[in-house]
Design a protein around this motif. Structure first.
Motif, mmCIF file in Angstrom:
data_model
loop_
_atom_site.group_PDB
_atom_site.id
_atom_site.type_symbol
_atom_site.label_atom_id
_atom_site.label_comp_id
_atom_site.label_asym_id
_atom_site.label_seq_id
_atom_site.Cartn_x
_atom_site.Cartn_y
_atom_site.Cartn_z
ATOM 1 N N MET A 32 0.837 -1.157 0.000
ATOM 2 C CA MET A 32 0.000 0.000 0.000
ATOM 3 C C MET A 32 0.884 1.223 0.000
ATOM 4 S SD MET A 32 -1.749 0.979 3.618
ATOM 5 C CE MET A 32 -0.609 0.225 4.727
ATOM 6 N N SER A 33 0.356 2.326 -0.463
ATOM 7 C CA SER A 33 1.042 3.606 -0.462
ATOM 8 C C SER A 33 0.121 4.630 0.190
ATOM 9 C CB SER A 33 1.358 4.031 -1.894
ATOM 10 O OG SER A 33 1.829 5.356 -1.921
ATOM 11 N N ILE A 34 0.665 5.404 1.103
ATOM 12 C CA ILE A 34 -0.110 6.450 1.770
ATOM 13 C C ILE A 34 0.590 7.778 1.532
ATOM 14 C CG2 ILE A 34 -0.935 7.363 3.979
ATOM 15 C CD1 ILE A 34 -0.894 4.467 5.021
ATOM 16 N N THR A 35 -0.170 8.771 1.118
ATOM 17 C CA THR A 35 0.352 10.124 0.986
ATOM 18 C C THR A 35 -0.131 10.928 2.177
ATOM 19 O OG1 THR A 35 0.262 9.972 -1.421
ATOM 20 C CG2 THR A 35 0.452 12.189 -0.457
ATOM 21 N N ILE A 36 0.811 11.547 2.872
ATOM 22 C CA ILE A 36 0.487 12.361 4.038
ATOM 23 C C ILE A 36 0.694 13.823 3.668
ATOM 24 C CG2 ILE A 36 1.116 12.909 6.418
ATOM 25 C CD1 ILE A 36 2.103 9.949 6.584
ATOM 26 N N HIS A 37 -0.336 14.624 3.864
ATOM 27 C CA HIS A 37 -0.262 16.057 3.614
ATOM 28 C C HIS A 37 -0.062 16.736 4.959
ATOM 29 C CE1 HIS A 37 -2.478 15.980 -0.420
ATOM 30 N NE2 HIS A 37 -2.359 14.722 -0.024
ATOM 31 N N GLY A 38 0.890 17.649 5.023
ATOM 32 C CA GLY A 38 1.132 18.389 6.257
ATOM 33 C C GLY A 38 1.401 19.844 5.972
ATOM 34 N N ALA A 39 1.280 20.664 6.998
ATOM 35 C CA ALA A 39 1.514 22.096 6.842
ATOM 36 C C ALA A 39 2.985 22.395 6.557
ATOM 37 C CB ALA A 39 1.071 22.841 8.095
ATOM 38 N N ASP A 40 3.873 21.538 7.078
ATOM 39 C CA ASP A 40 5.306 21.754 6.888
ATOM 40 C C ASP A 40 6.027 20.418 6.923
ATOM 41 O OD1 ASP A 40 5.757 21.059 9.683
ATOM 42 O OD2 ASP A 40 5.037 23.065 10.163
ATOM 43 N N ASP A 41 7.335 20.447 6.623
ATOM 44 C CA ASP A 41 8.129 19.214 6.573
ATOM 45 C C ASP A 41 8.060 18.435 7.882
ATOM 46 O OD1 ASP A 41 8.845 20.410 4.171
ATOM 47 O OD2 ASP A 41 10.994 20.146 4.470
ATOM 48 N N ALA A 42 8.225 19.131 8.992
ATOM 49 C CA ALA A 42 8.275 18.464 10.293
ATOM 50 C C ALA A 42 6.952 17.768 10.620
ATOM 51 C CB ALA A 42 8.635 19.458 11.394
ATOM 52 N N THR A 43 5.840 18.414 10.339
ATOM 53 C CA THR A 43 4.526 17.832 10.639
ATOM 54 C C THR A 43 4.280 16.570 9.820
ATOM 55 O OG1 THR A 43 3.644 20.014 11.171
ATOM 56 C CG2 THR A 43 2.038 18.293 10.678
ATOM 57 N N GLY A 71 9.539 4.342 5.247
ATOM 58 C CA GLY A 71 9.518 5.712 4.762
ATOM 59 C C GLY A 71 9.807 6.624 5.925
ATOM 60 N N PRO A 72 9.570 7.842 5.837
ATOM 61 C CA PRO A 72 8.865 8.535 4.774
ATOM 62 C C PRO A 72 9.797 8.906 3.623
ATOM 63 C CG PRO A 72 9.391 10.082 6.506
ATOM 64 C CD PRO A 72 9.863 8.721 6.966
ATOM 65 N N SER A 73 9.173 9.247 2.500
ATOM 66 C CA SER A 73 9.933 9.806 1.393
ATOM 67 C C SER A 73 10.395 11.204 1.792
ATOM 68 C CB SER A 73 9.046 9.902 0.146
ATOM 69 O OG SER A 73 8.003 10.851 0.356
ATOM 70 N N ARG A 74 11.198 11.798 0.967
ATOM 71 C CA ARG A 74 11.548 13.201 1.202
ATOM 72 C C ARG A 74 10.297 14.050 1.013
ATOM 73 N NH1 ARG A 74 17.303 14.004 -1.905
ATOM 74 N NH2 ARG A 74 18.443 12.569 -0.566
ATOM 75 N N PRO A 75 10.105 15.051 1.871
ATOM 76 C CA PRO A 75 8.945 15.933 1.688
ATOM 77 C C PRO A 75 9.023 16.640 0.330
ATOM 78 C CG PRO A 75 9.911 16.239 3.856
ATOM 79 C CD PRO A 75 10.860 15.387 3.077
ATOM 80 N N HIS A 122 5.365 10.306 1.281
ATOM 81 C CA HIS A 122 4.783 8.982 1.042
ATOM 82 C C HIS A 122 5.375 7.998 2.032
ATOM 83 C CE1 HIS A 122 2.684 9.738 -2.698
ATOM 84 N NE2 HIS A 122 3.754 10.345 -3.174
ATOM 85 N N VAL A 123 4.563 7.033 2.424
ATOM 86 C CA VAL A 123 5.033 5.868 3.159
ATOM 87 C C VAL A 123 4.487 4.645 2.432
ATOM 88 C CG1 VAL A 123 5.261 6.993 5.397
ATOM 89 C CG2 VAL A 123 3.099 5.949 4.795
ATOM 90 N N TYR A 124 5.157 3.517 2.592
ATOM 91 C CA TYR A 124 4.789 2.289 1.914
ATOM 92 C C TYR A 124 4.813 1.143 2.900
ATOM 93 C CZ TYR A 124 6.110 5.242 -1.990
ATOM 94 O OH TYR A 124 6.210 6.286 -2.855
ATOM 95 N N GLY A 125 3.923 0.190 2.739
ATOM 96 C CA GLY A 125 3.978 -0.963 3.618
ATOM 97 C C GLY A 125 2.706 -1.757 3.660
ATOM 98 N N HIS A 126 2.496 -2.400 4.814
ATOM 99 C CA HIS A 126 1.362 -3.286 5.056
ATOM 100 C C HIS A 126 0.556 -2.752 6.231
ATOM 101 C CE1 HIS A 126 3.168 -6.296 2.446
ATOM 102 N NE2 HIS A 126 4.308 -5.965 3.012
ATOM 103 N N THR A 127 -0.672 -3.215 6.345
ATOM 104 C CA THR A 127 -1.511 -2.785 7.457
ATOM 105 C C THR A 127 -1.418 -3.713 8.653
ATOM 106 O OG1 THR A 127 -3.395 -3.928 6.490
ATOM 107 C CG2 THR A 127 -3.158 -1.572 6.011
ATOM 108 N N ASP A 128 -0.572 -4.743 8.562
ATOM 109 C CA ASP A 128 -0.381 -5.639 9.697
ATOM 110 C C ASP A 128 0.282 -4.876 10.836
ATOM 111 O OD1 ASP A 128 -1.305 -7.687 8.066
ATOM 112 O OD2 ASP A 128 0.722 -8.167 7.383
ATOM 113 N N PRO A 129 -0.066 -5.182 12.082
ATOM 114 C CA PRO A 129 0.624 -4.537 13.204
ATOM 115 C C PRO A 129 2.125 -4.812 13.139
ATOM 116 C CG PRO A 129 -1.307 -5.705 13.969
ATOM 117 C CD PRO A 129 -1.106 -6.089 12.525
#
Length: 67
Positions: free
Chosen positions: A1-12, A28-32, A44-51
């Motif tokens: 799976m791939s998840i895109t995270i939107h944030g106000a800034d790099d740190a967030t 991940g994460p990828s570079r902002p 972006h982060v990549y992986g599985h939903t398993d704990p």
């Protein structure tokens, strides 16, 4: 799976991605990066939903852990 995270800034955005990696088998994460004309940054982060496999202190373990 791939998840895109939107944030106000790099740190967030990066902090959120790192928090997800502590709970699930996510790398991940990828570079902002920014998209011209849109507010904030994305990672972006990549992986599985398993704990995730974690040690007694809750830190990720296993070969996928980048920390």
């Amino acid at each position: 799976m791939s998840i895109t995270i939107h944030g106000a800034d790099d740190a967030t955005a990066t902090t959120m991605a790192e928090a997800l990696s502590r709970c699930h088998t996510i790398i991940g994460p990828s570079r902002p990066y920014r998209i011209p004309g849109e507010p904030g940054v994305r990672v972006h982060v990549y992986g599985h939903t398993d704990p995730a496999d974690v040690d007694e202190e809750g830190a990720p373990t296993g070969s996928w852990a980048l920390h």
